[in-house]
Design an enzyme around this catalytic site. Structure first.
Site, PDB file in Angstrom:
ATOM      1  N   LYS A 156      14.650 -35.792 -56.313  1.00 19.52           N
ATOM      2  CA  LYS A 156      14.918 -37.224 -56.119  1.00 19.52           C
ATOM      3  C   LYS A 156      15.866 -37.380 -54.937  1.00 19.52           C
ATOM      4  O   LYS A 156      16.935 -36.768 -54.893  1.00 19.52           O
ATOM      5  CB  LYS A 156      15.568 -37.824 -57.363  1.00 19.52           C
ATOM      6  CG  LYS A 156      15.861 -39.319 -57.195  1.00 19.52           C
ATOM      7  CD  LYS A 156      16.566 -39.882 -58.405  1.00 19.52           C
ATOM      8  CE  LYS A 156      18.060 -39.881 -58.257  1.00 19.52           C
ATOM      9  NZ  LYS A 156      18.672 -41.082 -57.730  1.00 19.52           N
ATOM     10  N   ASP A 210      14.058 -42.861 -54.331  1.00 18.69           N
ATOM     11  CA  ASP A 210      14.791 -43.817 -55.176  1.00 18.69           C
ATOM     12  C   ASP A 210      15.556 -44.795 -54.286  1.00 18.69           C
ATOM     13  O   ASP A 210      16.763 -44.692 -54.138  1.00 18.69           O
ATOM     14  CB  ASP A 210      15.738 -42.997 -56.077  1.00 18.69           C
ATOM     15  CG  ASP A 210      16.565 -43.849 -57.019  1.00 18.69           C
ATOM     16  OD1 ASP A 210      16.186 -45.003 -57.285  1.00 18.69           O
ATOM     17  OD2 ASP A 210      17.611 -43.345 -57.492  1.00 18.69           O
ATOM     18  N   LYS A 233      15.062 -48.338 -54.471  1.00 16.87           N
ATOM     19  CA  LYS A 233      15.331 -49.578 -55.227  1.00 16.87           C
ATOM     20  C   LYS A 233      15.189 -50.842 -54.390  1.00 16.87           C
ATOM     21  O   LYS A 233      16.138 -51.614 -54.232  1.00 16.87           O
ATOM     22  CB  LYS A 233      16.743 -49.531 -55.823  1.00 16.87           C
ATOM     23  CG  LYS A 233      17.004 -48.378 -56.777  1.00 16.87           C
ATOM     24  CD  LYS A 233      18.374 -48.527 -57.427  1.00 16.87           C
ATOM     25  CE  LYS A 233      18.682 -47.459 -58.439  1.00 16.87           C
ATOM     26  NZ  LYS A 233      18.864 -46.108 -57.880  1.00 16.87           N
ATOM     27  N   ASP A 281      13.782 -57.547 -52.299  1.00 16.96           N
ATOM     28  CA  ASP A 281      13.778 -58.488 -51.169  1.00 16.96           C
ATOM     29  C   ASP A 281      12.571 -59.398 -51.365  1.00 16.96           C
ATOM     30  O   ASP A 281      11.917 -59.337 -52.414  1.00 16.96           O
ATOM     31  CB  ASP A 281      13.706 -57.687 -49.845  1.00 16.96           C
ATOM     32  CG  ASP A 281      14.371 -58.430 -48.678  1.00 16.96           C
ATOM     33  OD1 ASP A 281      14.132 -59.646 -48.535  1.00 16.96           O
ATOM     34  OD2 ASP A 281      15.122 -57.789 -47.925  1.00 16.96           O
ATOM     35  N   THR A 333      22.339 -49.328 -65.368  1.00 14.67           N
ATOM     36  CA  THR A 333      23.110 -48.902 -66.547  1.00 14.67           C
ATOM     37  C   THR A 333      24.608 -49.050 -66.314  1.00 14.67           C
ATOM     38  O   THR A 333      25.398 -48.904 -67.248  1.00 14.67           O
ATOM     39  CB  THR A 333      22.784 -47.447 -66.932  1.00 14.67           C
ATOM     40  OG1 THR A 333      22.798 -46.667 -65.745  1.00 14.67           O
ATOM     41  CG2 THR A 333      21.442 -47.342 -67.600  1.00 14.67           C
ATOM     42  N   ARG A 370      24.221 -33.705 -61.270  1.00 19.24           N
ATOM     43  CA  ARG A 370      25.363 -32.795 -61.244  1.00 19.24           C
ATOM     44  C   ARG A 370      25.302 -31.593 -62.188  1.00 19.24           C
ATOM     45  O   ARG A 370      25.810 -30.530 -61.821  1.00 19.24           O
ATOM     46  CB  ARG A 370      26.650 -33.603 -61.451  1.00 19.24           C
ATOM     47  CG  ARG A 370      26.977 -34.438 -60.214  1.00 19.24           C
ATOM     48  CD  ARG A 370      27.916 -35.560 -60.501  1.00 19.24           C
ATOM     49  NE  ARG A 370      27.278 -36.594 -61.310  1.00 19.24           N
ATOM     50  CZ  ARG A 370      27.874 -37.695 -61.719  1.00 19.24           C
ATOM     51  NH1 ARG A 370      29.133 -37.902 -61.413  1.00 19.24           N
ATOM     52  NH2 ARG A 370      27.216 -38.594 -62.417  1.00 19.24           N
TER      53      ARG A 370
END
Ligand code: C5P
Length: 240
Positions: free
Chosen positions: A36, A63, A65, A68, A127, A218
């Site tokens: 990603k 990714d 996002k 518009d 989130t 991570r």
């Protein structure tokens, strides 16, 4: 692994440093299902950086996002399809016309190039927002209801899936059925540091709940030996 024998891990390469990104992908690429790349990497390195880091890997989740007006998002999606992602995403809050434009642009551009159409999925509610944040931007909470509302809208617009937290998998499946592809961050192997993620599930729990792809950053990229960490998580999933 998923029921169809696929490695569901998408490793989140969150760095602006192209050398570090290349090194991480070289080390973990064979032990995950895909990579990603998001806004941090893209804004530092652009499409050429994406091509460089992702080339030779089966699955790229781009990714970025998009949110518009429909015409602009359609143009962005057409440009993104040239990078051959397996998955790209838009914000469901951009509305039905925007999501439909994104979906059609992906279809048209993939057909023009003779390549596989990327899955177009929607971000529902970030989130990082709680019920109070949702109210403060004029949306109707609670968060899970807004997530399900937007997931239904995404499905009705012909989108392929949504990004969701592990705890939203079951409500979305109940509301939208099995057809949506669910891409799930907020994953932590048992015993791993949570970092800034508050509500997490283990990889096996998220798969059992119904996730299709697990976004893991991570716990792999921050491990002393990222390749070993990726192999360990994959092995855990193979046994589950
Ligand atoms: O390092 P970690 O496993 O927390 O990385 C998770 C990845 O998923 C990051 O790239 C983060 O931006 C992304 N993400 C998330 N929560 C969301 C949506 C995306 O953590 N709701």
């Amino acid at each position: 692994m998923t029921p169809d024998g696929r490695n569901p891990i998408l490793v989140a390469i969150d760095t602006p440093d192209p050398g570090h990104a290349r090194d991480l992908v070289r080390r973990v690429g064979d032990s995950v299902g895909g990579i990603k790349l998001g806004l941090e990497f893209f804004n530092a390195n652009g499409p050429a950086g994406v091509r460089d880091v992702a080339s030779g890997h089966d699955n790229l989740f781009l990714d970025l996002k998009y949110h518009d007006i429909p015409n602009t998002v359609a143009g962005a999606v057409r440009a993104a399809v040239q990078l051959r992602p397996t998955i790209l995403n838009v914000h469901a809050a951009g509305g039905a016309a925007m999501m439909e434009a994104a979906r059609h642009a992906a279809e048209d551009e993939a057909a023009r190039l003779g390549v596989r159409r990327p899955l177009v999925i929607a971000v529902t509610v970030l989130t990082s927002l709680d019920d109070a944040d949702i109210g403060s931007v004029g949306q109707k909470g609670p968060a899970t209801e807004q997530v399900v509302r937007l997931a239904r809208l995404a499905r009705d617009c012909g989108l392929d899936g949504v990004v969701c937290s592990p705890f939203e998998i079951v409500p979305i499946r109940e509301a939208c059925g099995p057809g949506l592809t669910l891409v799930v961050p907020g994953i932590r192997p048992a015993g791993a540091a949570k970092d800034d993620q508050k509500r997490v599930m283990t990889p096996a729990e998220a798969l059992a709940a119904g996730a299709d792809w697990l976004v893991i950053g991570r716990p792999i990229t921050g491990a002393p030996d990222p390749a070993a960490a990726a192999r360990r998580i994959s092995a855990e999933l193979a046994e589950s």
